[in-house]
Design an enzyme around this catalytic site. Structure first.
Site, mmCIF file in Angstrom:
data_model
loop_
_atom_site.group_PDB
_atom_site.id
_atom_site.type_symbol
_atom_site.label_atom_id
_atom_site.label_comp_id
_atom_site.label_asym_id
_atom_site.label_seq_id
_atom_site.Cartn_x
_atom_site.Cartn_y
_atom_site.Cartn_z
ATOM 1 N N THR A 117 0.823 -1.207 0.000
ATOM 2 C CA THR A 117 0.000 0.000 0.000
ATOM 3 C C THR A 117 0.861 1.262 0.000
ATOM 4 O OG1 THR A 117 -1.484 1.308 1.399
ATOM 5 C CG2 THR A 117 -0.098 -0.267 2.533
ATOM 6 N N TYR A 141 -1.721 -0.186 10.254
ATOM 7 C CA TYR A 141 -1.974 -0.827 8.958
ATOM 8 C C TYR A 141 -0.741 -0.688 8.060
ATOM 9 C CZ TYR A 141 -3.559 -1.252 4.147
ATOM 10 O OH TYR A 141 -3.657 -1.591 2.825
#
Ligand code: UDP
Length: 337
Positions: A117, A141
């Site tokens: 990501t 995350y």
């Protein structure tokens, strides 16, 4: 020779499974269906309902299906949730991948593609952001994904594995034929919220921050159509099959749109003038996130087909309308343009 896709029943995973099948590849899926849907899989693709962290399940599937490569999507993806429960993210993302890699090494699977990501960059010093930019994640995350990238690199070096890490920017849109799309209840992504407003499921959409030093004051994102992202995975697999070296690649189009422009695209696609409210900045938001796509374009044989915000909005809307037709009770009165 088969490709194992973990999380293949989820949003990006299921688009990739279809793209792999369309490319003539044999695919097998492991998904625990925590956020995925078995009906998203094309007919004939075997689904093993279970966890990608379950080494004996993974080893059995690899052996039974002669798996030669793994594409690993399974994991948790909600940034605010990761702030509240970091250990769940280190378990579901980092530890799960550790188990999966252990099974892969034991079973001699030497090709691995990992969903990472743009959140690994945190707040970039400059945009577009290249893969060489410093990695300073601002959420558990992002950290859980970065830790996994580091682990994958070390495992690949020690055990002769080749990998591609794909760092996704803002993934949006849906299958152009509206067979599959984002169906997660409570999703917080901009395009999803906008199409929910356009279909009358929300009274309005809030714009989080209109006082940023950008052209119109709202944040800027690089949206990539989920079908193009799926094709990037197919291209990454072919690259590894050709003997390509391990690589970390940004996945975006290299072009940014503001939040307000994005909402306008959904208004245009829907012909509905739904309400837009200006709200405070959302804590932790990055102002501008645009990918430097030089490396992916020179490394993979990948040409995006849907590099258009209007197309992304149209496909997201068509999918949302299909979803809504299956649960019509949620439709409120939408305001016509
Ligand atoms: N955003 C917004 N209203 C919403 C949802 C998102 O203004 O209802 C903004 C958000 O503040 C950010 C951008 O849209 O600037 C993209 O947010 P999203 O959650 O889709 O992805 P992120 O880039 O944060 O991963």
């Amino acid at each position: 020779m088969t490709v194992l896709v973990t999380g293949g029943a989820g949003y990006i995973g299921s688009h990739t499974v279809r793209a792999l099948v369309d490319a003539g590849m044999s695919v097998v899926v492991i998904d625990n269906l925590s956020t995925g849907f078995s009906q998203f899989l094309p007919e004939g693709v075997p689904l093993f309902i279970g966890d990608a962290a379950d080494e004996s399940l993974v080893s059995n599937v690899i052996a039974q299906h002669n798996v030669r490569a793994i594409i690993h999507f399974a994991g948790s993806v909600v940034v605010p949730e990761s702030m509240r429960d970091p250990l769940a993210y280190y378990r579901n993302n980092t530890m799960t991948t550790r188990n999966l890699l252990n099974a892969a090494v034991k079973c001699n699977v030497s090709r691995f593609i990992f969903s990472s990501t743009a959140a690994v960059y945190g707040n970039p010093d400059r945009t577009p952001v290249s893969e060489e930019a410093p990695t300073r994640p601002m959420s558990p995350y992002g950290s859980s994904k970065l830790m996994t990238e580091i682990m994958l690199h070390d495992v690949a070096t020690a055990h002769g594995m080749n990998y591609v890490v794909l760092r996704y920017f803002n993934v949006a849109g849906a299958d152009p034929q509206a067979r599959i799309g984002l169906a997660t209840v409570g999703a917080t992504h901009l395009l999803k919220i906008a199409v929910e407003a356009a279909t009358g499921q929300r009274a309005k959409i809030d714009v989080f921050g209109t006082d940023y030093p950008t052209a119109d004051g709202s944040c800027i994102r690089d949206f990539i159509h989920v079908t193009d992202l799926a094709q990037a995975h197919v291209a990454a697999l072919k690259y590894l099959d050709r003997g390509g070296h391990s690589a970390t690649l940004n996945c975006g189009y290299g072009r940014g749109y503001s939040v307000l422009e994005t909402i306008e695209a959904v208004r245009r696609a829907s012909g509905r003038n739904f309400a837009v409210a200006y709200a405070d900045r959302r804590p932790g938001d990055i102002m501008t996130m645009i990918a430097d796509t030089t490396r992916i374009r020179s490394t993979l044989d990948w040409t995006p087909q849907y590099d258009s915000l209007d197309t992304i909005a149209r496909h997201a809307l068509a999918w949302e309308e299909k979803l809504l037709s299956q649960r019509p009770d949620q439709a409120l009165a939408a305001v016509p343009a």
